[in-house]
Design an enzyme around this catalytic site. Structure first.
Site, PDB file in Angstrom:
ATOM      1  N   LYS A   1       0.828  -1.207   0.000  1.00 17.81           N
ATOM      2  CA  LYS A   1       0.000   0.000   0.000  1.00 17.81           C
ATOM      3  C   LYS A   1       0.865   1.261   0.000  1.00 17.81           C
ATOM      4  CE  LYS A   1      -2.045  -1.143   3.890  1.00 17.81           C
ATOM      5  NZ  LYS A   1      -1.366  -2.416   4.185  1.00 17.81           N
TER       6      LYS A   1
ATOM      7  N   ARG B   2      -9.891   0.874   8.370  1.00 11.51           N
ATOM      8  CA  ARG B   2      -9.509  -0.495   8.705  1.00 11.51           C
ATOM      9  C   ARG B   2     -10.599  -1.219   9.461  1.00 11.51           C
ATOM     10  NH1 ARG B   2      -3.745   0.434   8.575  1.00 11.51           N
ATOM     11  NH2 ARG B   2      -2.530  -1.410   9.015  1.00 11.51           N
TER      12      ARG B   2
ATOM     13  N   ARG C  44      11.947  -5.190   4.973  1.00  9.06           N
ATOM     14  CA  ARG C  44      11.635  -3.786   4.699  1.00  9.06           C
ATOM     15  C   ARG C  44      12.483  -2.815   5.517  1.00  9.06           C
ATOM     16  NH1 ARG C  44       5.654  -1.766   5.382  1.00  9.06           N
ATOM     17  NH2 ARG C  44       5.814  -2.808   7.378  1.00  9.06           N
TER      18      ARG C  44
ATOM     19  N   ARG D 186      11.090  -0.483  11.070  1.00  4.48           N
ATOM     20  CA  ARG D 186       9.977  -0.224  11.979  1.00  4.48           C
ATOM     21  C   ARG D 186       9.972  -1.165  13.176  1.00  4.48           C
ATOM     22  NH1 ARG D 186       4.785   0.302   8.181  1.00  4.48           N
ATOM     23  NH2 ARG D 186       3.890  -0.924   9.861  1.00  4.48           N
TER      24      ARG D 186
ATOM     25  N   ARG E 247      -0.790  -8.801  13.188  1.00  2.00           N
ATOM     26  CA  ARG E 247      -1.279  -7.797  12.229  1.00  2.00           C
ATOM     27  C   ARG E 247      -2.125  -8.461  11.149  1.00  2.00           C
ATOM     28  NH1 ARG E 247       4.323  -5.106  10.993  1.00  2.00           N
ATOM     29  NH2 ARG E 247       3.257  -4.062   9.280  1.00  2.00           N
TER      30      ARG E 247
HETATM   31  P1  AP5 Z   1       4.836  -1.626   1.811  1.00  2.00           P
HETATM   32  O1  AP5 Z   1       4.490  -0.801   0.634  1.00  2.00           O
HETATM   33  O2  AP5 Z   1       5.607  -0.982   2.918  1.00  2.00           O
HETATM   34  O3  AP5 Z   1       3.531  -2.373   2.368  1.00  2.00           O
HETATM   35  P2  AP5 Z   1       2.265  -1.797   3.131  1.00  2.00           P
HETATM   36  O4  AP5 Z   1       1.079  -2.471   2.561  1.00  2.00           O
HETATM   37  O5  AP5 Z   1       2.285  -0.308   3.144  1.00  2.00           O
HETATM   38  O6  AP5 Z   1       2.568  -2.430   4.560  1.00  2.00           O
HETATM   39  P3  AP5 Z   1       2.502  -1.842   6.006  1.00  2.00           P
HETATM   40  O7  AP5 Z   1       3.228  -2.858   6.864  1.00  2.00           O
HETATM   41  O8  AP5 Z   1       2.988  -0.441   6.066  1.00  2.00           O
HETATM   42  O9  AP5 Z   1       1.025  -1.928   6.306  1.00  2.00           O
HETATM   43  P4  AP5 Z   1       0.404  -1.993   7.659  1.00  2.00           P
HETATM   44  O10 AP5 Z   1      -0.990  -1.926   7.249  1.00  2.00           O
HETATM   45  O11 AP5 Z   1       0.779  -3.129   8.511  1.00  2.00           O
HETATM   46  O12 AP5 Z   1       1.086  -0.760   8.414  1.00  2.00           O
HETATM   47  P5  AP5 Z   1       0.537   0.684   8.785  1.00  2.00           P
HETATM   48  O13 AP5 Z   1       1.689   1.593   8.815  1.00  2.00           O
HETATM   49  O14 AP5 Z   1      -0.635   1.035   7.958  1.00  2.00           O
HETATM   50  O15 AP5 Z   1       5.640  -2.904   1.287  1.00  2.00           O
HETATM   51  C1  AP5 Z   1       6.232  -3.815   2.197  1.00  2.00           C
HETATM   52  C2  AP5 Z   1       7.638  -4.218   1.692  1.00  2.00           C
HETATM   53  O16 AP5 Z   1       7.520  -5.002   0.504  1.00  2.00           O
HETATM   54  C3  AP5 Z   1       8.521  -3.018   1.315  1.00  2.00           C
HETATM   55  O17 AP5 Z   1       9.845  -3.305   1.702  1.00  2.00           O
HETATM   56  C4  AP5 Z   1       8.414  -2.928  -0.216  1.00  2.00           C
HETATM   57  O18 AP5 Z   1       9.620  -2.447  -0.800  1.00  2.00           O
HETATM   58  C5  AP5 Z   1       8.149  -4.384  -0.607  1.00  2.00           C
HETATM   59  N1  AP5 Z   1       7.210  -4.506  -1.723  1.00  2.00           N
HETATM   60  C6  AP5 Z   1       6.104  -3.749  -1.971  1.00  2.00           C
HETATM   61  N2  AP5 Z   1       5.465  -4.188  -3.089  1.00  2.00           N
HETATM   62  C7  AP5 Z   1       6.180  -5.270  -3.529  1.00  2.00           C
HETATM   63  C8  AP5 Z   1       6.032  -6.157  -4.652  1.00  2.00           C
HETATM   64  N3  AP5 Z   1       5.013  -6.028  -5.530  1.00  2.00           N
HETATM   65  N4  AP5 Z   1       6.941  -7.149  -4.786  1.00  2.00           N
HETATM   66  C9  AP5 Z   1       7.971  -7.279  -3.886  1.00  2.00           C
HETATM   67  N5  AP5 Z   1       8.167  -6.454  -2.833  1.00  2.00           N
HETATM   68  C10 AP5 Z   1       7.273  -5.463  -2.643  1.00  2.00           C
HETATM   69  O19 AP5 Z   1      -0.002   0.421  10.258  1.00  2.00           O
HETATM   70  C11 AP5 Z   1       0.850   0.134  11.336  1.00  2.00           C
HETATM   71  C12 AP5 Z   1       0.054   0.006  12.612  1.00  2.00           C
HETATM   72  O20 AP5 Z   1      -0.587   1.256  12.903  1.00  2.00           O
HETATM   73  C13 AP5 Z   1      -1.092  -1.006  12.592  1.00  2.00           C
HETATM   74  O21 AP5 Z   1      -0.643  -2.303  12.911  1.00  2.00           O
HETATM   75  C14 AP5 Z   1      -2.035  -0.414  13.633  1.00  2.00           C
HETATM   76  O22 AP5 Z   1      -1.614  -0.721  14.933  1.00  2.00           O
HETATM   77  C15 AP5 Z   1      -1.900   1.064  13.433  1.00  2.00           C
HETATM   78  N6  AP5 Z   1      -2.874   1.633  12.474  1.00  2.00           N
HETATM   79  C16 AP5 Z   1      -2.607   2.225  11.272  1.00  2.00           C
HETATM   80  N7  AP5 Z   1      -3.743   2.623  10.672  1.00  2.00           N
HETATM   81  C17 AP5 Z   1      -4.758   2.268  11.507  1.00  2.00           C
HETATM   82  C18 AP5 Z   1      -6.171   2.393  11.439  1.00  2.00           C
HETATM   83  N8  AP5 Z   1      -6.786   2.975  10.357  1.00  2.00           N
HETATM   84  N9  AP5 Z   1      -6.908   1.922  12.467  1.00  2.00           N
HETATM   85  C19 AP5 Z   1      -6.325   1.347  13.564  1.00  2.00           C
HETATM   86  N10 AP5 Z   1      -4.989   1.192  13.682  1.00  2.00           N
HETATM   87  C20 AP5 Z   1      -4.213   1.651  12.670  1.00  2.00           C
END
Ligand code: AP5
Ligand code: ZN
Length: 217
Positions: free
Chosen positions: A13, A88, A127, A161, A172
């Site tokens: 994402k 979410r 990552r 992270r 997660r």
């Molecule tokens: P990346 O693009 O970083 O993936 P992502 O989907 O953004 O993953 P996140 O881990 O950031 O999502 P998340 O939902 O767990 O975290 P968030 O910060 O939202 O890609 C991952 C890796 O793969 C990278 O190294 C990239 O280079 C590689 N890659 C990408 N595409 C690829 C491909 N096609 N092929 C190969 N490699 C690839 O949330 C963190 C925490 O915050 C949550 O756990 C929760 O506690 C809280 N939180 C955030 N939002 C909310 C909400 N709305 N409600 C409640 N809690 C929330």
């Protein structure tokens, strides 16, 4: 336009949102990034969120909705937004509908990045990101041209992270399946859902997203 990127942790994402931002001038709005910034600043919301995030759970709807409401009101949002990691939960989706209605806006597309659960561990465990500009990298899948130097800003400080551990990934993913996956049906019922296979290389997934954006805006 208003785009939502749905998908489990590590689906890509953030990676895809940053690319869309560059191509179309939209603003990436990541609740994960906003929460991490609140944790770093030590705000009340950040203090409450930290333990939950480290354990891989979801932060309370009240906190996340308040953070998003504030951010949506900022003046830099001109050409639309890409919501990355929000909503979410169903209450968050309902709150978003209401926030947008107050602004005479609506969701143009909810895009689900579809990936297999077992791929998540690989993506998350490799990552890291540039501490200066936030550009994301991966030990195997996205390597900077010069190791240790950011392609985007030439910075040399990289960070990993706190929640990117093998144990936390399991929680997660569980939170995703229990609380976020139901949103796929929510947006399908509203005729806004687009499913994008996201197991392929970053550029191939990006091309699929461009096609969806072209169709909807
Ligand atoms: P990346 O693009 O970083 O993936 P992502 O989907 O953004 O993953 P996140 O881990 O950031 O999502 P998340 O939902 O767990 O975290 P968030 O910060 O939202 O890609 C991952 C890796 O793969 C990278 O190294 C990239 O280079 C590689 N890659 C990408 N595409 C690829 C491909 N096609 N092929 C190969 N490699 C690839 O949330 C963190 C925490 O915050 C949550 O756990 C929760 O506690 C809280 N939180 C955030 N939002 C909310 C909400 N709305 N409600 C409640 N809690 C929330
Ligand atoms: Zn950088």
């Amino acid at each position: 336009p208003v785009l939502i990127l749905l998908g489990p942790p590590g689906a890509g994402k953030g990676t895809q949102a940053r690319m869309l931002e560059e191509k179309f001038g939209m603003v990436q709005l990541s609740t994960g990034d906003l929460l991490r910034a609140a944790v770093k600043k030590g705000t009340d919301a950040g203090k409450q969120a930290k333990a939950v995030m480290d354990a891989g759970g979801l932060v309370s709807d009240d906190i996340v909705i308040a953070i998003l409401r504030e951010r949506l009101g900022a003046p830099d949002i001109v050409h639309g937004v890409i919501l990355d990691g929000f909503p979410r939960t169903t209450p968050q989706a309902e709150a978003l509908d209401q926030l947008l209605a107050e602004r005479d806006q609506k969701i143009d597309a909810a895009i689900s990045l579809d990936v297999d659960d077992n791929e998540m561990v690989n993506r998350i465990s490799g990552r890291y990101a540039c501490a200066g500009c936030g550009e994301g990298y991966h030990d195997h899948f996205k390597i900077p041209q010069k190791i240790g130097v950011c392609d985007a800003c030439s910075g040399t400080e990289m960070t990993r992270r706190a929640d990117d551990t093998a144990e936390t990934v399991g929680s997660r993913l569980q939170a995703y399946h229990a609380q976020t996956a139901p949103l796929i049906a929510y947006y399908e019922a509203r005729g806004a859902l687009h499913r994008v296979p996201a197991m392929d290389a970053i550029q191939d997934v990006a091309a699929r997203l461009d096609a969806v954006v072209a169709k909807t805006s």
